[in-house]
Scaffold this motif. Structure first.
Motif, PDB file in Angstrom:
ATOM      1  N   ARG A 147       0.712  -1.079   0.119  1.00  0.00           N
ATOM      2  CA  ARG A 147       0.109   0.022  -0.034  1.00  0.00           C
ATOM      3  C   ARG A 147       0.759   1.262  -0.033  1.00  0.00           C
ATOM      4  NH1 ARG A 147      -4.728   0.187   4.633  1.00  0.00           N
ATOM      5  NH2 ARG A 147      -3.016   1.155   5.829  1.00  0.00           N
ATOM      6  N   ARG A 159       1.771   1.814  -3.550  1.00  0.00           N
ATOM      7  CA  ARG A 159       0.746   2.411  -4.392  1.00  0.00           C
ATOM      8  C   ARG A 159       0.563   4.131  -4.074  1.00  0.00           C
ATOM      9  NH1 ARG A 159      -4.788   2.865  -2.572  1.00  0.00           N
ATOM     10  NH2 ARG A 159      -6.182   3.025  -4.378  1.00  0.00           N
ATOM     11  N   SER A 160       0.670   4.409  -2.842  1.00  0.00           N
ATOM     12  CA  SER A 160       0.583   5.654  -2.422  1.00  0.00           C
ATOM     13  C   SER A 160       1.608   6.505  -2.956  1.00  0.00           C
ATOM     14  CB  SER A 160       0.563   5.800  -0.797  1.00  0.00           C
ATOM     15  OG  SER A 160      -0.616   5.485  -0.245  1.00  0.00           O
ATOM     16  N   GLY A 207      -7.832   7.483  -1.784  1.00  0.00           N
ATOM     17  CA  GLY A 207      -7.297   6.271  -1.804  1.00  0.00           C
ATOM     18  C   GLY A 207      -5.736   6.334  -1.408  1.00  0.00           C
ATOM     19  N   GLU A 240     -15.491   5.024   4.282  1.00  0.00           N
ATOM     20  CA  GLU A 240     -14.588   4.826   5.279  1.00  0.00           C
ATOM     21  C   GLU A 240     -14.483   5.662   6.374  1.00  0.00           C
ATOM     22  OE1 GLU A 240     -10.447   5.023   3.254  1.00  0.00           O
ATOM     23  OE2 GLU A 240     -11.003   7.007   2.656  1.00  0.00           O
ATOM     24  N   THR A 287     -11.437   1.219   8.279  1.00  0.00           N
ATOM     25  CA  THR A 287     -11.988   0.736   7.114  1.00  0.00           C
ATOM     26  C   THR A 287     -13.419   0.358   7.696  1.00  0.00           C
ATOM     27  OG1 THR A 287     -10.040  -0.003   6.092  1.00  0.00           O
ATOM     28  CG2 THR A 287     -12.313  -1.002   5.298  1.00  0.00           C
ATOM     29  N   ALA A 312     -11.827  -0.087  -3.312  1.00  0.00           N
ATOM     30  CA  ALA A 312     -10.995   0.724  -3.441  1.00  0.00           C
ATOM     31  C   ALA A 312     -11.468   1.683  -4.576  1.00  0.00           C
ATOM     32  CB  ALA A 312      -9.518   0.244  -3.639  1.00  0.00           C
ATOM     33  N   GLU A 313     -12.444   1.287  -5.394  1.00  0.00           N
ATOM     34  CA  GLU A 313     -12.746   2.059  -6.685  1.00  0.00           C
ATOM     35  C   GLU A 313     -13.417   3.525  -6.116  1.00  0.00           C
ATOM     36  OE1 GLU A 313     -13.864  -1.811  -7.242  1.00  0.00           O
ATOM     37  OE2 GLU A 313     -11.775  -1.454  -6.856  1.00  0.00           O
ATOM     38  N   VAL A 337     -11.507   4.984  -1.365  1.00  0.00           N
ATOM     39  CA  VAL A 337     -10.993   4.492  -0.096  1.00  0.00           C
ATOM     40  C   VAL A 337      -9.666   3.719  -0.056  1.00  0.00           C
ATOM     41  CG1 VAL A 337     -13.428   4.442   0.545  1.00  0.00           C
ATOM     42  CG2 VAL A 337     -12.205   2.342   0.109  1.00  0.00           C
ATOM     43  N   LEU A 338      -9.142   3.918   1.157  1.00  0.00           N
ATOM     44  CA  LEU A 338      -7.954   3.118   1.182  1.00  0.00           C
ATOM     45  C   LEU A 338      -8.115   1.618   1.584  1.00  0.00           C
ATOM     46  CD1 LEU A 338      -4.892   4.411   1.689  1.00  0.00           C
ATOM     47  CD2 LEU A 338      -5.432   3.957   4.197  1.00  0.00           C
ATOM     48  N   PRO A 339      -7.527   0.858   0.652  1.00  0.00           N
ATOM     49  CA  PRO A 339      -7.594  -0.662   1.003  1.00  0.00           C
ATOM     50  C   PRO A 339      -7.200  -1.044   2.424  1.00  0.00           C
ATOM     51  CG  PRO A 339      -6.377  -0.205  -1.075  1.00  0.00           C
ATOM     52  CD  PRO A 339      -6.589   1.134  -0.367  1.00  0.00           C
ATOM     53  N   THR A 390     -16.987  -7.664  -1.103  1.00  0.00           N
ATOM     54  CA  THR A 390     -16.432  -6.113  -1.083  1.00  0.00           C
ATOM     55  C   THR A 390     -17.186  -5.470  -2.518  1.00  0.00           C
ATOM     56  OG1 THR A 390     -14.064  -6.853  -0.745  1.00  0.00           O
ATOM     57  CG2 THR A 390     -14.605  -4.695  -1.867  1.00  0.00           C
TER      58      THR A 390
END
Length: 293
Positions: free
Chosen positions: A64, A67-68, A160, A195, A200, A214-215, A218-220, A240
């Motif tokens: 993650r 990803r960020s 996200g 979220e 979460t 996540a779409e 929101v943060l997974p 989900t």
């Protein structure tokens, strides 16, 4: 939060990491006054819970983190170096407390210099739970001000990404306090559940445990993912998908999940009392506490 260990990463120029992690005292100076993490909140972070010196779900947090970084156009973190820093902080933390956490941070760096990013890993003891119990929380719904598809329509808003820009999240928590609650569930302006400021959402609706995708920007959730894995192993149905606010209001149980808090059951939503399923909450947190890394 009580800081206990601090490790600085030498990330080199232009994001090329040098193999260097330096141990510091938590009170030691770390940042310049012109570091972009302090002046602009320009950076990313992750927080990993540590149990008896073992960071939980570390690879998921590192994924993650990467990803960020990509979402903020930061240099790609070299996973082995960040893993080494977190493990070093976790090992040092274990001498102070059986349960703590490590926050690892990448700032874009000093805006007055030409060097690369600034990085560090901070080991700390989270606020203790009364009697060691997971807190039951009062929650309010707050409109985040975006449509549910903002991550696709306006990616520059960084929905996200786990960034250092937490002013809005903290403002939302203060608004919750003004309303007599402890936490928040954000919703979209078109009526979907998103979220919490640092959590979460899991809701049990028609005997299915559901969380938002996540779409929706929101943060997974790393903790939520481990809870879902445990529930599925126990034979429960998990899904989900989008959850609209009306669905949430008919859920028979709701939890907010985060690394340091685990699975915290919601005891009220907008001042309406909510059922707390203690046996399921205990199973969720027992599974989280039983992780080996």
């Amino acid at each position: 939060m009580h800081a206990l260990t601090l490790h600085r990463l030498d990330l080199g120029s232009a994001g090329e990491p040098a193999d260097c992690v330096t141990s510091l005292e938590p009170q030691d100076a770390l940042l310049t006054a012109t570091d972009l993490s302090a002046t602009r909140g320009d950076g990313i972070f992750e927080t990993v819970v540590v149990v008896h010196g073992i960071p939980q779900a570390l690879e998921a947090h590192l994924e993650r983190f990467e990803r960020s970084a990509a979402m903020l156009d930061l240099p790609a973190p070299r996973r082995d170096l960040w893993r080494f820093a977190v493990l070093a902080a976790a090992e040092a933390l274990s001498a102070h407390t059986p349960r703590g956490a490590v926050k690892f941070v990448m700032s874009r760096g000093d805006e007055a210099a030409t060097g690369g990013p600034t990085g560090w890993a901070l080991g700390f003891a989270p606020d203790s739970r009364p009697g060691g119990a997971t807190p039951e929380i009062a929650v309010v719904l707050l409109d985040r001000g975006y449509r549910h598809d903002v991550a696709q329509t306006s990616p520059w808003l960084l929905q996200g990404a786990k960034t250092l820009s937490y002013a809005i999240n903290l403002a939302a928590l203060r608004e919750a306090e003004r309303r007599g609650a402890q936490d928040v569930i954000f919703t979209s302006i078109d009526g979907f559940v998103l979220e919490g400021p640092n959590s979460t959402v899991i809701a049990r609706i028609d005997d299915v445990y559901v969380t938002s995708p996540a779409e929706l920007g929101v943060l997974p959730g790393t903790t939520q993912a481990d809870v879902f894995a445990a529930l599925a192993d126990q034979g429960a149905a998990v899904e989900t998908r989008r959850i609209d606010v009306d669905e949430l209001r008919r859920a028979d149980a709701i939890w907010l999940c985060s690394s340091t808090r685990g699975a915290a059951p919601v005891r009220s939503l907008d001042d309406i009392p909510w059922e707390v399923d203690i046996p399921v909450t205990d199973r969720m947190n027992d599974a989280l506490n039983a992780r080996k890394g």
